[in-house]
Design a protein around this motif. Structure first.
Motif, PDB file in Angstrom:
ATOM      1  N   UNK A  77       8.521  -5.794  75.193  1.00 48.43           N
ATOM      2  CA  UNK A  77       8.038  -4.662  75.994  1.00 48.43           C
ATOM      3  C   UNK A  77       6.741  -5.134  76.631  1.00 48.43           C
ATOM      4  N   UNK A 122       7.041  -7.747  79.514  1.00 47.44           N
ATOM      5  CA  UNK A 122       7.535  -7.118  80.527  1.00 47.44           C
ATOM      6  C   UNK A 122       6.595  -6.470  81.352  1.00 47.44           C
ATOM      7  N   UNK A 123       5.933  -5.725  80.559  1.00 49.22           N
ATOM      8  CA  UNK A 123       4.674  -4.809  81.295  1.00 49.22           C
ATOM      9  C   UNK A 123       3.635  -5.729  81.871  1.00 49.22           C
ATOM     10  N   UNK A 134      11.530   3.273  82.449  1.00 49.15           N
ATOM     11  CA  UNK A 134       9.988   3.107  81.751  1.00 49.15           C
ATOM     12  C   UNK A 134      10.041   1.921  80.851  1.00 49.15           C
ATOM     13  N   UNK A 135      11.179   1.955  80.285  1.00 52.58           N
ATOM     14  CA  UNK A 135      11.091   0.858  78.971  1.00 52.58           C
ATOM     15  C   UNK A 135      10.966  -0.556  79.655  1.00 52.58           C
ATOM     16  N   UNK A 136      11.759  -0.475  80.865  1.00 55.94           N
ATOM     17  CA  UNK A 136      11.538  -1.898  81.362  1.00 55.94           C
ATOM     18  C   UNK A 136      10.092  -2.081  82.112  1.00 55.94           C
ATOM     19  N   UNK A 137       9.696  -1.083  82.632  1.00 54.25           N
ATOM     20  CA  UNK A 137       8.451  -1.442  82.932  1.00 54.25           C
ATOM     21  C   UNK A 137       7.136  -1.499  82.004  1.00 54.25           C
ATOM     22  N   UNK A 138       7.752  -1.280  80.712  1.00 49.93           N
ATOM     23  CA  UNK A 138       6.593  -1.764  79.804  1.00 49.93           C
ATOM     24  C   UNK A 138       6.247  -0.695  78.801  1.00 49.93           C
ATOM     25  N   UNK A 139       6.898   0.450  78.940  1.00 52.52           N
ATOM     26  CA  UNK A 139       6.557   1.629  77.947  1.00 52.52           C
ATOM     27  C   UNK A 139       7.292   1.342  76.819  1.00 52.52           C
ATOM     28  N   UNK A 140       6.470   1.213  75.443  1.00 58.38           N
ATOM     29  CA  UNK A 140       7.067   0.926  74.226  1.00 58.38           C
ATOM     30  C   UNK A 140       7.804   1.916  73.523  1.00 58.38           C
ATOM     31  N   UNK A 141       8.825   1.664  72.789  1.00 62.45           N
ATOM     32  CA  UNK A 141       9.535   2.715  72.292  1.00 62.45           C
ATOM     33  C   UNK A 141       8.524   3.850  71.628  1.00 62.45           C
ATOM     34  N   UNK A 173       5.772   4.736  72.715  1.00 64.46           N
ATOM     35  CA  UNK A 173       5.284   5.289  73.832  1.00 64.46           C
ATOM     36  C   UNK A 173       6.187   6.514  74.485  1.00 64.46           C
TER      37      UNK A 173
END
Lengths: 275, 860
Positions: free
Chosen positions: A115, A118-119, B765-772, B774
């Motif tokens: 994650x 990716x971010x 959001x997960x793809x964009x980098x929101x962790x589980x 978050x």
């Protein structure tokens, strides 16, 4: 759509290896030259389901995409192109094989590490724009930075939004923007973190041809001007012809490569695959 | 169409879980209430019938029953008349009284009944030991004795409750006390009339005579062999002047009459108390149902459009939606009813109403208890699904051909609704305020209800606005806060009905919290006024001195500010001629015994809160009751025969004592009367209820078991009042908790359904980098926001309405308005909203976090 003279190079872009005007060579590099690729996969296998009902979406694929280039992945429906992109982008984990982003082996990472990777290091563009309806255009663009707690680079934001022609629409919500505008907001969001690679999944799929052409020009421009690495999945030969090179996929295998593609060359190859 | 409806229902069964749970809880509450009250009623029926069925004839004698202390002869006379009637074999007065009892160092209140000598009249079964045959033996009710840890062979002490003189202030000798042995236990069934926990003592007539318990409420007769019942009845009726106050019936008739008298009363009273809470729970469940079907239909709008395309009429769509709701309502209501029966079976057992938690035979399961909850559940589900079904019906066939719109434009509150909301709220608040000012409950209550309707109409504007305001605060928590605050108000109607459900529950709880706090405040003021002394200790037996050392121990307690010992002396005094009751001669009325107590004025000022300044040299303070009944007025000079001679005092009225006279210690000493430490007074450091101090006082009283002492005064009054209020509050809050739980289920429901809708977004959001973590945090914040908004608004409205209600009620009963906001409890309630919100988000968040970023994006 024009570019300001981008003196600024995306910091994270690995530009040593693939120059902006690097000679058109092969799009797909072999597994041995993995370290030189911005993103690569070796011996990738992805099986959906199991046993008799299992579908092999990727069947032992070795592929690499050079940095600072605009590459396209093409193939008929079910050829595995989206699966390949999802695996390379760390959105999905391959059943076996290895995925490298620069020097990082993505296959060994935990969900959290993936994650964060990716971010911070990857940008995404989707067919259906995928903006968050509750956030304004600007909030959408800055979201990846906010998620990682980084301070937005105002100058970079201004440069991006001005060159995309959305600087006057930043306070609007997605429902108040046209399809083309929404996709340009999505482009700005993909580039705001100066990612090592931008993955685009049918970015023109939901746009009219003029907006689509503009978008592709912009992506191409970002490669030329900033040395951005872009990998695009598409089934549209017109879109593919904007890329520096095209990798053709069929039944989970690489079926060919075309450098400096023209529409006709792409159509030809597709016809051969289909036939 | 029907098949399609059923298929759809099966497909979406998971999404209906929360709504189903809400209905089950609400319906379960109603069913449990009805079954429980039914069980109480059948138990009461058995209880009131059994004693009557044992007798051949019962004389229901109200004349004897209301006869007062001195009219014992009258009772005996009537009893003799009955006994002398031809055909009557045995006539036993049925004594049903109360007594103070003590065993194993503890004091209790028990029921004191007569144990007839005739086996035929003993309507209970001997369970253990033997029946009492001597005047120092008794039998006890088995269940209560078991729980009080009493068994045959134990000794208990019995005494009639202290006789309270009808003429205030005159003291009497303590009633006689007897120590008796428990000879056996009898099974009288479960006695709900006393909560099943009070011990019933069956005492032989001899013991009752010794204790001075001579009153009875009925006479049980056994007829002589071969006597003609109806002839005996006639003879008795003639002799006793049967009429309005005296009834002569056969045992069976009397049993039927008693059952009829009770029938419905217990259940109706309990139902009246409990069922409104069931109605509130169901009302709140309605909000959850509205939300569920709204979301469900919105998600299916494409399917509905497709159906319309292929020829389904609007009516068909609507019927399909309503049928689905009714089906869900029916199934969950039936489950809820079964659940309710199980709950009441579980509750009835420890109360002694049934023999075991699965003793369904003894439960009062009436047809009504089974049908009414189901009907109520069906009705609520049906009503709640009307609006969503109407919206589903409006889907245009064309919608099937268009791509799914990204975001449904938020619907604005209708003008008509806004106008009526303003009108209702303003008018209701006006009436509430008017009622508060004029002290009219008949104005305040409808006003309050009207204002509630107004506020409920407002909620679709009010709640999103408040949520947005809170949302600004949450932005500071970073991107998760920004996302959560945006998501919470995305669909204003959904957000508002979610929070409104909680607002209702919390509002009612806060209303009660504030109301009881105000009542306690008002009561404390009244107690302060009427009981100027915090602690008064006296020997339980009148006239006895307070045991040595009690004063020191009282002074040593933490929480005691000052103590003073009062010396006292008894004296007898004749009533002045002028205050004789009409027609009474001096011979009829014996001289009254009074107690005069002395205290130094300076000491009195230390231990009393007010009223000390009235005590001066040469003054005798007396309660106004004595002054009135003896025909004195303040300032009169009266000769009091204390000690050898007598002295003249100027009279003044006081609240410091309840009986007798209060003098300065030097005046009392000057009379030369023999004195002893009559009472010990103390002032507490705190002027509110302090549980620890009350506890210390009680243990002080227990320690002095050899010479029992009484602890009275403002501290005890405050403790009693506070405990009663707190118990009531606890019960009512417990009952309202069902509604609050349903509301929290509603938050989980809204969130869960939204998570399904936002599957793509979560994946993005997960793809964009929101962790589980978050993502879970975002949902938790969203739930907390909804919960906090509902709670804060509920608290606000609860306090405002309580203010109106308390003002009106206090004005109404003529007390000064005393309004108190229980800040600590209020903050506690609001603070509870945060964990409740987090709890509600757990399951939806788990589901959202499961979304694979890639999987959600690739599906079109």
């Amino acid at each position: 759509m024009s570019f300001p003279n981008g003196s600024q190079q995306p910091a994270a872009a690995p530009s040593e290896q693939g120059g902006v005007n690097g000679q058109p060579g092969f799009a797909g590099q072999l597994a041995e030259s993995v370290p030189e690729s911005a993103t690569s996969g070796s011996a990738l296998v992805k099986v959906y389901g199991s046993g008799e009902a299992g579908v092999r979406a990727l069947d032992n694929v070795d592929i690499g995409f050079a940095g600072g280039r605009f590459s396209a992945i093409m193939g008929p429906s079910g050829s595995g192109k989206s699966t390949l992109m999802h695996c390379l982008a760390g959105l999905d984990t391959p059943t076996s094989g290895r995925v490298m982003l620069g020097d990082t082996d993505l296959t060994g990472l935990s969900d959290k590490q993936l994650t964060l990777t990716r971010r911070d290091r990857i940008g995404f563009l989707f067919q259906s724009f995928n903006l968050l309806p509750t956030l304004t255009a600007e909030q959408n663009i800055l979201l990846p930075l906010e998620l990682s707690g980084r301070k937005p680079d105002r100058q970079w934001l201004n440069e991006l939004t001005e060159s995309l022609g959305i600087d006057q629409r930043l306070r609007h919500r997605p429902s108040e923007l046209s399809g083309g505008q929404q996709q340009r907001v999505a482009v700005a969001r993909a580039l705001i973190t100066r990612p090592e690679v931008v993955f685009a999944d049918e970015p023109t799929g939901a746009l009219d041809s003029k907006s689509g052409a503009n978008l592709l020009e912009f992506l191409r421009g970002s490669v030329r001007q900033f040395g951005q690495t872009v990998v695009m999945v598409t089934h549209d030969p017109v879109a593919a012809s904007h890329a520096d090179s095209v990798v053709l996929l069929a039944d989970g295998n690489i079926a060919g490569r075309i450098d400096d593609p023209t529409q006709e060359a792409v159509l030809d190859s597709l016809r051969r695959l289909g036939g | 169409m029907l098949r399609n409806t059923l298929l759809q229902l099966r497909h979406n069964i998971g999404r209906l879980t929360a709504a189903g749970l809400a209905i089950v809880l609400g319906v379960g509450f109603v069913a449990a209430t009805l079954v429980f009250t039914g069980t109480m009623q059948s138990s009461v029926r058995h209880m009131v019938a059994a004693p009557n069925l044992a007798a051949d004839v019962v004389v229901d004698d109200q004349v004897a029953r209301v006869a007062e202390g001195n009219e014992n002869d009258k009772r005996q006379q009537r009893l003799r008349k009955v006994r002398d009637t031809e055909g009557v074999d045995v006539a036993v007065p049925r004594t049903e009284s109360y007594a103070n009892a003590s065993w194993k160092g503890e004091r209790y209140s028990v029921e004191l009944n007569r144990l007839p000598e005739q086996q035929a009249l003993r309507w209970y079964e001997l369970a253990e030991g033997s029946y009492a045959d001597a005047a120092d033996e008794v039998v006890l009710s088995e269940r209560a004795a078991d729980s009080a840890n009493l068994s045959p062979g134990d000794t208990i002490t019995l005494q009639q409750p202290r006789y309270v003189s009808p003429r205030e202030g005159e003291s009497e000798k303590a009633p006689p006390k007897r120590e008796v042995t428990v000879s056996g236990l009898v099974d009288i069934g479960s006695n709900v009339l006393t909560g099943g926990s009070r011990v019933t003592v069956f005492a032989p007539q001899g013991l009752l005579n010794q204790l001075g318990t001579t009153d009875y409420r009925a006479i049980d007769l056994l007829l002589a062999d071969g006597a003609d019942t109806s002839a005996v009845l006639d003879r008795l009726r003639g002799k006793l002047d049967a009429g309005q106050y005296v009834k002569v019936r056969t045992g069976q008739q009397q049993a039927d009459y008693a059952v009829k008298l009770f029938s419905g009363r217990v259940a109706a009273a309990l139902n009246a108390v409990l069922l409104p809470f069931g109605a509130i729970a169901l009302f709140v469940a309605g909000f959850v149902i509205v939300n569920t079907f709204s979301v469900l239909h919105a998600q299916r709008s494409r399917q509905y459009a497709l159906l319309r395309c292929v020829g389904a009429t609007r009516g068909q769509i609507r019927r399909s939606a309503l049928f689905e709701a009714l089906l869900v309502g029916l199934v969950t209501s039936v489950i809820g009813t079964v659940f309710g029966v199980l709950v009441s079976a579980t509750v009835s057992w420890p109360l002694g109403l049934t023999d075991s938690p699965v003793d369904f035979g003894s439960l009062g399961i009436t047809p009504l208890a089974l049908t009414a909850p189901v009907a109520a559940g069906l009705l609520v589900t049906f009503l709640a699904s009307l609006a969503p079904a109407a919206r589903a019906m409006r889907v245009a066939p064309l919608a099937a051909l268009r791509p799914v719109p990204d975001e449904q434009a938020s619907r604005r509150i209708g003008r008509a609704r806004l106008v009526s909301a303003v009108v209702f709220t303003v008018a209701g608040a006006g009436f509430l305020l008017g009622g508060a000012l004029l002290g009219s409950m008949t104005m305040a209550v409808p006003g309050g209800l009207l204002a509630v309707v107004g506020v409920l109409l407002f909620t679709p504007t009010l709640i999103p606005a408040v949520a947005r305001a809170f949302g600004y605060l949450m932005r500071s928590l970073g991107p998760t806060g920004t996302l959560a605050s945006g998501n919470a108000v995305r669909n204003p109607y959904r957000a508002s009905s979610t929070s409104t459900a909680l607002m209702i529950g919390v509002g009612l709880i806060v209303l009660l919290l504030t109301g009881t706090a105000s009542a306690r405040n008002g009561a404390n003021e009244q107690i302060d006024q009427r009981y100027p002394v915090d602690v008064k200790i006296a020997a339980e037996e009148r006239g006895q001195p307070v045991p040595e050392g009690v004063g020191q121990r009282l002074a040593a307690l933490e929480g005691t500010a000052a103590t003073a010992a009062l010396s006292g002396a008894s004296f007898e005094m004749e009533r002045p001629e002028t205050s004789m009751p009409e027609g009474a001669s001096r011979e009829d009325i014996p001289p009254a015994t009074f107690r005069a107590m002395g205290i130094a004025p300076a000491k009195l000022a230390e231990v009393s809160r007010h009223g000390a300044e009235a005590l001066r040299q040469g003054t005798a303070l007396a309660p106004s009751g004595i002054l009135d009944s003896w025909g004195w007025s303040e300032g009169d000079r009266v000769e009091l025969p204390i000690g050898e001679g007598s002295a003249t005092f100027r009279l003044a009225s006081t609240d410091l004592i309840r009986s007798g006279f209060l003098l300065t210690s030097s005046d009392l000493a000057a009379t030369g009367a023999e004195t002893s430490t009559s009472e010990i007074w103390a002032r507490a450091t705190s002027d509110t209820y302090t549980p620890s101090y009350t506890g210390e006082l009680n243990s002080l009283a227990e320690e002095s078991a050899s010479t029992p002492i009484d602890v009275g005064g403002a501290v005890q009054m405050r403790a009693q009042f506070t405990q009663v209020l707190d118990t009531l509050l606890l019960i009512v809050t417990g009952l309202l908790a069902v509604a609050v739980i349903i509301a929290v289920v509603g938050i989980a429901n809204t969130l869960g359904l939204s998570v399904l809708e936002r599957g793509r977004e979560s994946a993005l959001l997960r793809a964009l980098g929101l962790t589980r973590g978050q993502l879970r945090g975002t949902l938790a914040l969203e739930a907390v926001l909804l919960a906090v908004v509902g709670t804060v608004l509920g608290a606000l409205i609860g306090v405002l309405f309580a203010f109106g209600g308390v003002a009106a009620m206090f004005e109404n009963i003529g007390l000064p308005v005393s309004f108190a906001v229980p800040w600590t409890r209020l903050l506690l309630v609001i603070a509870c909203a945060i964990p409740a919100g987090v709890l509600a988000s757990v399951l939806p968040a788990r589901r959202a976090a499961k979304a694979q970023p890639a999987a959600a994006l690739s599906e079109e």
